[in-house]
Structure formats: structure tokens, C-alpha cells
Write an enzyme that holds these catalytic residues in place. Sequence first.
Site, PDB file in Angstrom:
ATOM      1  N   ALA A 142       0.860  -1.198   0.000  1.00 19.29           N
ATOM      2  CA  ALA A 142       0.000   0.000   0.000  1.00 19.29           C
ATOM      3  C   ALA A 142       0.886   1.233   0.000  1.00 19.29           C
ATOM      4  O   ALA A 142       1.778   1.358   0.840  1.00 19.29           O
ATOM      5  CB  ALA A 142      -0.873   0.017   1.241  1.00 19.29           C
ATOM      6  N   THR A 144       0.892   5.010   0.796  1.00 20.18           N
ATOM      7  CA  THR A 144       0.026   5.943   1.523  1.00 20.18           C
ATOM      8  C   THR A 144       0.568   7.363   1.424  1.00 20.18           C
ATOM      9  O   THR A 144       1.757   7.577   1.136  1.00 20.18           O
ATOM     10  CB  THR A 144      -0.039   5.579   3.024  1.00 20.18           C
ATOM     11  N   VAL A 172       3.552  -1.737   3.896  1.00 23.17           N
ATOM     12  CA  VAL A 172       3.044  -0.363   3.771  1.00 23.17           C
ATOM     13  C   VAL A 172       4.191   0.580   3.448  1.00 23.17           C
ATOM     14  O   VAL A 172       5.259   0.502   4.056  1.00 23.17           O
ATOM     15  CB  VAL A 172       2.345   0.080   5.082  1.00 23.17           C
ATOM     16  N   LYS A 173       3.930   1.429   2.466  1.00 19.22           N
ATOM     17  CA  LYS A 173       4.903   2.478   2.133  1.00 19.22           C
ATOM     18  C   LYS A 173       4.345   3.803   2.629  1.00 19.22           C
ATOM     19  O   LYS A 173       3.207   4.168   2.302  1.00 19.22           O
ATOM     20  CB  LYS A 173       5.101   2.522   0.616  1.00 19.22           C
ATOM     21  N   THR A 174       5.139   4.521   3.416  1.00 19.45           N
ATOM     22  CA  THR A 174       4.666   5.802   3.911  1.00 19.45           C
ATOM     23  C   THR A 174       5.839   6.778   3.961  1.00 19.45           C
ATOM     24  O   THR A 174       6.862   6.535   3.314  1.00 19.45           O
ATOM     25  CB  THR A 174       3.956   5.631   5.275  1.00 19.45           C
TER      26      THR A 174
END
Length: 259
Positions: A142, A144, A172-174
Site C-alpha cells: 500500500a 500511503t 506499507v509504504k509511507t
Amino acid sequence: MDWGMANRINRIIRPDTGRTLMFAVDHGYFMGPTTGLEKLDETVTPLLPYADSLMLTRGALRYYVSPKIDTPIILRVSGGTSILNKQMLHEGIVAGIEDAIRLNVAAVAFSIMVGADYERDTLLAFTEVIDMAERYGIPTLAVTAVGKELVRDAKYLSLASRIAAELGARIVKTYFCDGFEQVIQSCPVPVVIAGGKKIPEREALEMAYQAVQTGASGVDMGRNIFQADSPIAMVQAVRSIVQDDSNVDKAFQLYNDLK
Ligand code: 5RP
């Protein structure tokens, strides 16, 4: 966890270090011929030996990357709007799971727009991708918090990351932020950070260092590598932080030596 799923995740996040250097060159799907990627193959090919995976679109993969490589591929499957469009935070599915399988990818990546006008559309499309990808043991990453108007603080990034994980993202990539430990502590799946806009090399190394020391599983970095004065030196300097636990001084020294 299913064998195929586990194997794909282990190909992306090295089991011996628990870390990964994802090299992101997917920018063309909404930014066109981004500075540094005009001739994507010339930029990417020399850097591949230092990347644990390569994130890009199916078009770029087919046109610019040799099928002889063994670098795991993370396929960008969301898109639909460009930087010219005021509603650019409205992405849908732009590549199907059959093509992802045909391209032998290790993961698929989808941007969710938590807090934007089209939040619901992107979250529902995201779960469709997850359902399809999980059927074949393919993890979903994901992405984000993309968008200029967003306040990328720990509260927002924790919320977006946790929503992504709860909906079924495997990674998750943030973005890195003050209080990043809050993001890490409240997200049950591995978190990697994007580099964001180009900043001075030492600052980008500092950001990568702070992120992994706070518990990030690595970086999914693009512009701060391929727009660096010396991309080949930068990818090795970032790698030394992510995979070899170098400190910032050592990594920056390496960058200058290689440059
Ligand atoms: C935004 C993205 C990018 O296209 C890209 O992967 C970001 O990398 P960087 O910010 O390090 O250049 O995920 O949707």
C-alpha cells in the site's frame, strides 16, 4: 502464510536482515518523463545490483528492463490521473492480476488516498486488488500519503498505514516524520519509507538512517537516488544504511568516495 506469499515477501525483504532497499522508478505513471528517468533503462540498469527490488509500471518493465534480470519486481497497479489534473488523488486499478502473473512480479503496489475526496473509491479498489492478488499468493504494497495538501504528521501517517494494513496490505509504504515510532508501533506489517522530493544527499541518508533505526523495514526510494549527483554512489550509500547498518557519517563518506 501460504508458501508463495511467504517466498515473495522474503525475496523483497531479506530474511537475514529483515530489511529492504526498494528502488522506485514508477513515477512516469502520473508524472510522465520524470527528471532522471527520461531514458529509464540507462538510469536503472547500472543500479540494479544494489537494489533488493524494483518498483515500476508494466509499460516501463516491458520497454526498458531486460527479462534476464533476477531483481524482484513490484508492479504499480494504480493510476488513472496525472499531475496536470486537479483531482490527481483519484486512482483506480490500471493493471490486472493476470498481467502481474505474466510479468512474474513479486508484489503489486496500489496508492490509497486516505483523507482525500476520493478516499472511498481508492480504498475499495485497493481491497479488490488485495482479493485478486491474495488468490495467487502475491503481496500488495500500500502506498500511503501521496498528495501535496496532506499534513504528513505521525497522527495521519499512523492512521493511513494502519488502515492499509487492516484492509490487507502485506507491506506499507509511507513517509518519515517526527514521532515515526508511533507509525511503526501501530502498524502490524512491515513499513518502508518513500524518499519524497529530492533533498541534499546527506539529508536523504539521515532520513533513511532515522527511519530504519526507528523500526522501518527499509526504504522504497526513487528521486533521492536517481536524481542524486551520482545515482550509483547514492544507491550504495543508502544500501549501506539499510542493509549494513552504517551510520550517516560513514554512508556520506562512502557516497563522496564513490562519487
Ligand atoms: C508516489 C510514489 C512514487 O511514484 C514513488 O514510488 C515515490 O518515490 P520517491 O518519493 O522516493 O521518489 O509512490 O505515488
